[in-house]
Design an enzyme around this catalytic site. Structure first.
Site, PDB file in Angstrom:
ATOM      1  N   ALA A 245      72.858  96.859 -53.334  1.00 28.45           N
ATOM      2  CA  ALA A 245      73.749  97.644 -54.190  1.00 28.45           C
ATOM      3  C   ALA A 245      73.086  97.909 -55.542  1.00 28.45           C
ATOM      4  O   ALA A 245      72.232  97.145 -55.976  1.00 28.45           O
ATOM      5  CB  ALA A 245      75.049  96.898 -54.416  1.00 28.45           C
ATOM      6  N   GLY A 246      73.494  98.986 -56.167  1.00 24.19           N
ATOM      7  CA  GLY A 246      73.024  99.276 -57.517  1.00 24.19           C
ATOM      8  C   GLY A 246      74.156  99.912 -58.277  1.00 24.19           C
ATOM      9  O   GLY A 246      74.521 101.049 -58.001  1.00 24.19           O
ATOM     10  N   HIS A 247      74.772  99.159 -59.159  1.00 24.14           N
ATOM     11  CA  HIS A 247      75.889  99.700 -59.936  1.00 24.14           C
ATOM     12  C   HIS A 247      75.408 100.030 -61.343  1.00 24.14           C
ATOM     13  O   HIS A 247      74.941  99.157 -62.063  1.00 24.14           O
ATOM     14  CB  HIS A 247      77.048  98.688 -59.978  1.00 24.14           C
ATOM     15  CG  HIS A 247      77.731  98.549 -58.657  1.00 24.14           C
ATOM     16  ND1 HIS A 247      78.513  97.479 -58.314  1.00 24.14           N
ATOM     17  CD2 HIS A 247      77.748  99.361 -57.579  1.00 24.14           C
ATOM     18  CE1 HIS A 247      78.979  97.646 -57.085  1.00 24.14           C
ATOM     19  NE2 HIS A 247      78.520  98.778 -56.617  1.00 24.14           N
TER      20      HIS A 247
ATOM     21  N   GLY B 188      79.012 105.183 -50.330  1.00 26.20           N
ATOM     22  CA  GLY B 188      78.418 104.438 -51.441  1.00 26.20           C
ATOM     23  C   GLY B 188      78.046 105.392 -52.566  1.00 26.20           C
ATOM     24  O   GLY B 188      78.143 106.621 -52.427  1.00 26.20           O
ATOM     25  N   ASP B 189      77.656 104.789 -53.717  1.00 28.69           N
ATOM     26  CA  ASP B 189      77.257 105.581 -54.890  1.00 28.69           C
ATOM     27  C   ASP B 189      78.361 106.499 -55.385  1.00 28.69           C
ATOM     28  O   ASP B 189      78.094 107.590 -55.899  1.00 28.69           O
ATOM     29  CB  ASP B 189      75.996 106.435 -54.580  1.00 28.69           C
ATOM     30  CG  ASP B 189      74.855 105.581 -54.081  1.00 28.69           C
ATOM     31  OD1 ASP B 189      74.667 104.496 -54.636  1.00 28.69           O
ATOM     32  OD2 ASP B 189      74.189 105.996 -53.124  1.00 28.69           O
TER      33      ASP B 189
ATOM     34  N   SER C  53      86.893 111.227 -63.722  1.00 28.17           N
ATOM     35  CA  SER C  53      85.735 110.838 -64.513  1.00 28.17           C
ATOM     36  C   SER C  53      84.777 112.015 -64.643  1.00 28.17           C
ATOM     37  O   SER C  53      84.402 112.641 -63.655  1.00 28.17           O
ATOM     38  CB  SER C  53      85.062 109.644 -63.828  1.00 28.17           C
ATOM     39  OG  SER C  53      83.796 109.429 -64.382  1.00 28.17           O
TER      40      SER C  53
ATOM     41  N   THR D  18      66.732 102.223 -55.127  1.00 26.13           N
ATOM     42  CA  THR D  18      65.437 102.609 -54.559  1.00 26.13           C
ATOM     43  C   THR D  18      64.867 103.864 -55.201  1.00 26.13           C
ATOM     44  O   THR D  18      63.726 104.227 -54.922  1.00 26.13           O
ATOM     45  CB  THR D  18      65.585 102.872 -53.041  1.00 26.13           C
ATOM     46  OG1 THR D  18      66.584 103.883 -52.872  1.00 26.13           O
ATOM     47  CG2 THR D  18      66.008 101.625 -52.288  1.00 26.13           C
ATOM     48  N   GLY D  19      65.650 104.558 -56.018  1.00 21.91           N
ATOM     49  CA  GLY D  19      65.176 105.786 -56.664  1.00 21.91           C
ATOM     50  C   GLY D  19      65.113 106.981 -55.714  1.00 21.91           C
ATOM     51  O   GLY D  19      64.687 108.064 -56.097  1.00 21.91           O
TER      52      GLY D  19
ATOM     53  N   LYS E 280      81.317 103.635 -58.523  1.00 20.61           N
ATOM     54  CA  LYS E 280      82.223 102.474 -58.595  1.00 20.61           C
ATOM     55  C   LYS E 280      81.940 101.611 -59.822  1.00 20.61           C
ATOM     56  O   LYS E 280      82.864 101.097 -60.441  1.00 20.61           O
ATOM     57  CB  LYS E 280      82.077 101.591 -57.339  1.00 20.61           C
ATOM     58  CG  LYS E 280      82.541 102.250 -56.067  1.00 20.61           C
ATOM     59  CD  LYS E 280      82.402 101.320 -54.892  1.00 20.61           C
ATOM     60  CE  LYS E 280      80.971 100.954 -54.564  1.00 20.61           C
ATOM     61  NZ  LYS E 280      80.124 102.085 -54.151  1.00 20.61           N
TER      62      LYS E 280
ATOM     63  N   LYS F  57      81.113 102.216 -62.784  1.00 17.61           N
ATOM     64  CA  LYS F  57      81.786 102.652 -63.996  1.00 17.61           C
ATOM     65  C   LYS F  57      83.306 102.409 -63.907  1.00 17.61           C
ATOM     66  O   LYS F  57      83.928 101.956 -64.865  1.00 17.61           O
ATOM     67  CB  LYS F  57      81.493 104.136 -64.202  1.00 17.61           C
ATOM     68  CG  LYS F  57      82.173 104.640 -65.416  1.00 17.61           C
ATOM     69  CD  LYS F  57      82.250 106.122 -65.469  1.00 17.61           C
ATOM     70  CE  LYS F  57      83.462 106.459 -66.296  1.00 17.61           C
ATOM     71  NZ  LYS F  57      83.438 107.830 -66.760  1.00 17.61           N
TER      72      LYS F  57
ATOM     73  N   GLN G 228      78.651  99.349 -51.817  1.00 16.71           N
ATOM     74  CA  GLN G 228      78.461 100.388 -50.793  1.00 16.71           C
ATOM     75  C   GLN G 228      79.781 101.163 -50.600  1.00 16.71           C
ATOM     76  O   GLN G 228      80.581 101.195 -51.510  1.00 16.71           O
ATOM     77  CB  GLN G 228      77.945  99.805 -49.478  1.00 16.71           C
ATOM     78  CG  GLN G 228      76.512  99.268 -49.560  1.00 16.71           C
ATOM     79  CD  GLN G 228      76.430  97.821 -49.999  1.00 16.71           C
ATOM     80  OE1 GLN G 228      77.232  97.007 -49.596  1.00 16.71           O
ATOM     81  NE2 GLN G 228      75.446  97.496 -50.806  1.00 16.71           N
TER      82      GLN G 228
ATOM     83  N   GLY H  96      81.773 111.991 -66.517  1.00 13.16           N
ATOM     84  CA  GLY H  96      80.437 111.615 -66.990  1.00 13.16           C
ATOM     85  C   GLY H  96      80.282 110.114 -66.913  1.00 13.16           C
ATOM     86  O   GLY H  96      81.246 109.393 -66.631  1.00 13.16           O
TER      87      GLY H  96
END
Ligand code: IMP
Length: 422
Positions: free
Chosen positions: A38-40, A11-12, A411, A299-300, A15, A17, A223, A413
């Site tokens: 999830a956090g996109h 995950g992370d 990619s 969640t930071g 994706k 972007k 994920q 950035g």
């Protein structure tokens, strides 16, 4: 053309972007599994958007976003996400967002149970996002879950809610945990249901009719491969199929209608939460955290970081059928003089080329590394493949070759412009 996009690591992978970039060629973008765990993150100009449940296609006008049947929906949080987008000037209406009537619903007791199970596991905890994802999929498999169609039925919902809440409160009481108040949930969920009702439809039929008319569909994975309930580092996984097969079951679009699978991976490896991470490295963790990178979007939490692991990405290619690759976060390695790549695992005197099934063996694996000379030059301004330093291109082509899929995007950035076609 129907494209499945999956994460090839934990995950992370960036994706959000890549989905945003591929969305340009799509008419419809579909989420098929997971929930607001999830956090996109997507940057459009200086504006940062963090999406949890709504596909990132929502940021482009004229695209339709679908939340498929395989997703688990926290309706209150979904309304919050819609409101948040509208505040930032993004239009969200039933014209560009369709929600499956058969997706399962996350309730407050799912979140409470998620937290309780983690506490009880102590040292062996999974490190979940505490969004109630595991218990909701658990209820789905146990055939006691409530679906969007139940939530939308104003007559039946109060009764079904009472049944489920009573049983779950008994469990919570037995665990010594906070119980859930019926009137509060009924009020909050009825308000959210009223708000979401116009968005709810039969997404299976919608997707079939659209593809028959020639629409291009992008299936956005959440994920990553090693958080997959079947193929991941069980039990340190999420509760859905994050691999390519999940796109079919989670949308109702059959496998023989899928045309290609794109995998996204970072130029190094990260993981949030517990579980094995053979190429984990304190040095690269310190470097990336020091650059202000690698903190979870949901969640930071600081992500654990390590060198690129070709053993896992090769496995990811195999189980997903990845044809094409996007490699992200290349600029994260811009200051590293010697870059390591894990090409095998040493355990009990043997070198493994595939991941072991037993998570305890995986924890004991020692990475076998190959080294590559770094480029030690900023890459974040490059816009063409030829502008990347020789060592950087060599590194990217080598890891793509080890993984076994063709590199199509590099990619450098978070911005749309920092995306280099290969
Ligand atoms: P859950 O999905 O909240 O049950 O968490 C299970 C595991 O998956 C934990 O290790 C989480 O950190 C991880 N996880 C869940 N969603 C994501 C995500 O979007 N990115 C990265 N890790 C995630």
């Amino acid at each position: 053309m129907n494209t499945i996009l999956v994460g090839a690591q934990w995950g992370d992978e960036g994706k959000g972007k890549i989905i945003d970039v591929l969305t340009e060629q799509a008419d419809i973008v579909v989420r098929t599994q997971g929930g607001n765990n999830a956090g996109h993150t997507v940057f459009v100009g200086p504006q940062k958007y963090v999406l949890h449940l709504i596909p990132s296609g929502i940021l482009r006008p004229d695209k339709v976003c679908v939340v498929g049947n395989g997703v688990v929906i926290d309706p209150v949080s979904l309304v919050g996400e819609i409101d948040g987008l509208e505040k930032l000037g993004v239009q969200v209406s039933p014209k560009n967002l369709i929600i499956s009537e058969t997706a399962h619903v996350v309730f407050p007791w799912h979140r409470e149970l998620d937290a309780q199970r983690e506490v009880r596991k102590g040292q062996g905890k999974i490190g979940t996002t505490k969004r109630g994802i595991g218990p909701t999929y658990g209820d789905k498999a146990a055939r006691v879950g409530l679906r969007v169609v139940d939530l939308m039925n104003a007559k039946r919902f109060p009764e079904r809610l009472r049944e489920r809440l009573q049983e779950n409160n008994e469990v919570l009481r037995a665990l010594g945990a906070q119980t859930v108040d019926y009137d509060t949930v009924l009020r909050d969920y009825t308000t959210a249901a009223d708000r979401l009702r116009p968005f709810v439809a039969n997404t299976v039929v919608y997707l079939h009719e659209s593809t028959r008319r020639g629409a291009n569909v992008l299936f956005e994975g959440a994920q990553g491969t090693f958080l997959d309930i079947d193929h991941g580092t069980y039990p340190y996984v999420t509760s859905s199929n994050t691999t390519a097969g999940g796109a079919s079951t989670g949308s109702g679009v059959p496998p023989n209608r899928m045309d290609r699978v794109v995998g996204v991976m970072k130029a190094y490896t990260t993981r949030v939460g517990e579980g094995p991470l053979p190429s984990e490295d304190a040095g690269i963790s310190d470097l990336l955290h020091g650059l202000g990178r690698e903190f979870g979007a949901t969640t930071g939490r600081a992500r654990r970081c390590g060198w690129f692991d070709a053993v896992v990405t090769r496995h990811a290619c195999m189980v997903n059928g990845i044809d094409e690759l996007a490699i992200t976060n290349i600029d994260g390695l811009d200051t590293v003089a010697t870059i390591k790549v894990c090409v095998g695992y040493k355990v009990d005197g043997t070198v493994l080329r595939h991941i072991p099934a037993d998570v305890e063996s995986m924890v004991r694996c020692e990475p076998v590394y190959e080294t590559f000379p770094g480029w030690v030059t900023p890459t974040d301004k490059a816009t063409r493949w030829e502008e990347l330093p020789d060592n950087c291109r060599h590194y990217l082509l080598s890891i793509s070759q080890m993984t076994g899929a063709r590199l199509i995007i590099a990619s450098v950035g978070p911005a749309r412009e920092q995306t280099i076609p290969v």
